[in-house]
Design a protein around this motif. Structure first.
Motif, mmCIF file in Angstrom:
data_model
loop_
_atom_site.group_PDB
_atom_site.id
_atom_site.type_symbol
_atom_site.label_atom_id
_atom_site.label_comp_id
_atom_site.label_asym_id
_atom_site.label_seq_id
_atom_site.Cartn_x
_atom_site.Cartn_y
_atom_site.Cartn_z
ATOM 1 N N THR A 137 0.824 -1.211 0.000
ATOM 2 C CA THR A 137 0.000 0.000 0.000
ATOM 3 C C THR A 137 0.859 1.262 0.000
ATOM 4 O OG1 THR A 137 -0.177 0.123 2.409
ATOM 5 C CG2 THR A 137 -1.853 -1.176 1.247
ATOM 6 N N ASN A 138 2.179 1.108 0.150
ATOM 7 C CA ASN A 138 3.080 2.247 0.220
ATOM 8 C C ASN A 138 3.982 2.248 -1.021
ATOM 9 O OD1 ASN A 138 5.090 4.133 0.865
ATOM 10 N ND2 ASN A 138 4.844 3.745 3.062
ATOM 11 N N SER A 139 3.508 2.845 -2.097
ATOM 12 C CA SER A 139 4.230 2.816 -3.373
ATOM 13 C C SER A 139 5.586 3.513 -3.300
ATOM 14 C CB SER A 139 3.374 3.417 -4.486
ATOM 15 O OG SER A 139 3.036 4.749 -4.183
ATOM 16 N N GLU A 140 5.706 4.524 -2.450
ATOM 17 C CA GLU A 140 6.985 5.223 -2.324
ATOM 18 C C GLU A 140 8.051 4.299 -1.732
ATOM 19 O OE1 GLU A 140 8.743 8.988 0.133
ATOM 20 O OE2 GLU A 140 6.741 9.237 -0.749
ATOM 21 N N VAL A 141 7.705 3.570 -0.694
ATOM 22 C CA VAL A 141 8.657 2.636 -0.086
ATOM 23 C C VAL A 141 8.972 1.494 -1.061
ATOM 24 C CG1 VAL A 141 9.008 0.964 1.786
ATOM 25 C CG2 VAL A 141 8.074 3.222 2.293
ATOM 26 N N ILE A 142 7.964 1.032 -1.783
ATOM 27 C CA ILE A 142 8.186 -0.009 -2.801
ATOM 28 C C ILE A 142 9.229 0.476 -3.815
ATOM 29 C CG2 ILE A 142 7.122 -1.216 -4.758
ATOM 30 C CD1 ILE A 142 6.223 -2.493 -2.254
ATOM 31 N N ALA A 143 9.137 1.727 -4.225
ATOM 32 C CA ALA A 143 10.092 2.281 -5.184
ATOM 33 C C ALA A 143 11.493 2.362 -4.576
ATOM 34 C CB ALA A 143 9.634 3.664 -5.644
ATOM 35 N N TRP A 144 11.596 2.772 -3.316
ATOM 36 C CA TRP A 144 12.905 2.842 -2.658
ATOM 37 C C TRP A 144 13.511 1.447 -2.518
ATOM 38 C CZ3 TRP A 144 15.659 6.907 -2.793
ATOM 39 C CH2 TRP A 144 15.081 8.176 -2.725
ATOM 40 N N LEU A 145 12.701 0.458 -2.175
ATOM 41 C CA LEU A 145 13.199 -0.917 -2.100
ATOM 42 C C LEU A 145 13.644 -1.402 -3.482
ATOM 43 C CD1 LEU A 145 10.645 -2.354 0.450
ATOM 44 C CD2 LEU A 145 13.133 -2.345 0.736
ATOM 45 N N GLY A 146 12.934 -0.977 -4.524
ATOM 46 C CA GLY A 146 13.333 -1.310 -5.884
ATOM 47 C C GLY A 146 14.710 -0.757 -6.220
ATOM 48 N N SER A 147 15.017 0.432 -5.692
ATOM 49 C CA SER A 147 16.343 1.007 -5.938
ATOM 50 C C SER A 147 17.438 0.202 -5.237
ATOM 51 C CB SER A 147 16.389 2.475 -5.503
ATOM 52 O OG SER A 147 16.444 2.591 -4.095
ATOM 53 N N LEU A 148 17.036 -0.642 -4.271
ATOM 54 C CA LEU A 148 17.982 -1.527 -3.582
ATOM 55 C C LEU A 148 17.877 -2.966 -4.112
ATOM 56 C CD1 LEU A 148 17.629 -0.214 0.088
ATOM 57 C CD2 LEU A 148 19.288 0.468 -1.667
ATOM 58 N N ASP A 149 17.292 -3.127 -5.289
ATOM 59 C CA ASP A 149 17.201 -4.399 -6.013
ATOM 60 C C ASP A 149 16.236 -5.403 -5.390
ATOM 61 O OD1 ASP A 149 17.748 -6.062 -8.190
ATOM 62 O OD2 ASP A 149 19.388 -7.060 -7.141
ATOM 63 N N ASN A 189 21.986 5.607 1.040
ATOM 64 C CA ASN A 189 21.650 6.159 2.353
ATOM 65 C C ASN A 189 20.285 6.837 2.343
ATOM 66 O OD1 ASN A 189 23.925 5.229 3.685
ATOM 67 N ND2 ASN A 189 25.117 7.045 3.174
ATOM 68 N N GLU A 190 19.968 7.516 1.254
ATOM 69 C CA GLU A 190 18.638 8.125 1.140
ATOM 70 C C GLU A 190 17.555 7.053 1.113
ATOM 71 O OE1 GLU A 190 16.109 11.293 -1.621
ATOM 72 O OE2 GLU A 190 18.035 10.546 -2.355
ATOM 73 N N ALA A 191 17.794 5.987 0.361
ATOM 74 C CA ALA A 191 16.823 4.883 0.301
ATOM 75 C C ALA A 191 16.630 4.271 1.682
ATOM 76 C CB ALA A 191 17.288 3.817 -0.695
ATOM 77 N N ARG A 192 17.725 4.044 2.393
ATOM 78 C CA ARG A 192 17.637 3.493 3.751
ATOM 79 C C ARG A 192 16.749 4.366 4.641
ATOM 80 N NH1 ARG A 192 24.118 2.413 4.180
ATOM 81 N NH2 ARG A 192 24.071 0.190 3.688
ATOM 82 N N GLU A 193 17.035 5.652 4.630
ATOM 83 C CA GLU A 193 16.274 6.591 5.471
ATOM 84 C C GLU A 193 14.801 6.637 5.079
ATOM 85 O OE1 GLU A 193 18.204 10.447 5.526
ATOM 86 O OE2 GLU A 193 20.160 9.481 5.803
ATOM 87 N N GLU A 194 14.524 6.692 3.789
ATOM 88 C CA GLU A 194 13.138 6.780 3.321
ATOM 89 C C GLU A 194 12.351 5.504 3.621
ATOM 90 O OE1 GLU A 194 11.531 9.435 2.280
ATOM 91 O OE2 GLU A 194 13.340 10.653 2.446
ATOM 92 N N ILE A 195 12.997 4.354 3.520
ATOM 93 C CA ILE A 195 12.324 3.089 3.843
ATOM 94 C C ILE A 195 11.979 3.060 5.322
ATOM 95 C CG2 ILE A 195 12.658 0.584 4.045
ATOM 96 C CD1 ILE A 195 14.413 0.882 1.416
ATOM 97 N N ARG A 196 12.945 3.387 6.161
ATOM 98 C CA ARG A 196 12.699 3.378 7.617
ATOM 99 C C ARG A 196 11.636 4.399 8.003
ATOM 100 N NH1 ARG A 196 18.633 3.534 8.180
ATOM 101 N NH2 ARG A 196 19.307 1.380 8.018
ATOM 102 N N ARG A 197 11.744 5.596 7.434
ATOM 103 C CA ARG A 197 10.776 6.653 7.749
ATOM 104 C C ARG A 197 9.395 6.277 7.244
ATOM 105 N NH1 ARG A 197 8.233 10.113 5.278
ATOM 106 N NH2 ARG A 197 9.340 9.945 3.309
#
Length: 184
Positions: free
Chosen positions: A10-22, A123-131
């Motif tokens: 349900t959180n497309s933004e986090v899905i996208a950040w996880l995608g950037s981490l493969d 590091n941005e992806a890490r922070e955005e996923i956690r946040r």
């Protein structure tokens, strides 16, 4: 409420950040492996190397590589997401684990962290996923990964019935000149 694949999707933004981490949450529809004792494996996603992430009935997350290796990598789905955020190169930690040596895995994690190509983006992806998930940072992700893989009792088989091997690989940091130099 515990983190589940349903909550995450349900959180497309986090899905996208996880995608950037493969990590993709688009499961493969074509079954290419079986798991002893699991009737219908619930594949929840995959990675760019052709591997699959499976949520087992026990709620453990199993990784099945396209190269014939498999094992549980996290005790829960939330622990899996924490692992990916903390150590997006977790698969390389296992590759350079010297057959499952925790200290070599820690050494590999340190060297891999030092050699990140896009450190700011990671590091941005890490922070955005956690946040985005209000997720605490993992206490000791390398130890958690080691313990999960070491205790893994899932038997995964190729479609021809051949069992997959452990995710621990025989390489060490010293096997790779770039990592050896980063670890020095």
């Amino acid at each position: 409420m515990p983190l589940t694949p349903e909550v995450l999707t349900t959180n497309s933004e986090v899905i996208a950040w996880l995608g950037s981490l493969d990590v993709s949450f688009a499961p493969d529809d074509e079954p290419w492996f079986t798991i002893d004792g699991v009737e219908s494996p619930r594949q929840i996603g995959g990675n760019g190397a052709g591997g699959a992430f499976v949520l087992l009935p026990s709620q453990n997350v199993l990784y099945v590589s396209s190269e014939g290796r498999a094992g549980i990598i996290a005790d829960t789905f939330e622990a899996f997401v924490q692992l990916v955020a903390a150590r997006p190169y977790w698969l390389d930690i296992l590759k350079f684990s010297a057959g499952g040596d925790l200290e070599e895995m820690r050494r590999a994690a340190s060297a891999l962290e030092a050699t990140l190509d896009d450190e700011d983006e990671v590091n941005e992806a890490r922070e955005e996923i956690r946040r985005g998930l209000d997720l605490p940072e993992a206490d000791d992700p390398v130890c958690a990964l080691y313990e999960a893989v070491a205790a893994s009792n899932a038997i995964v088989r190729a479609t021809d019935g051949c069992p997959f091997t452990t995710l621990f690989n025989r390489f060490s940091v010293d096997s790779n000149p770039m990592l050896r130099n980063a670890a020095a």
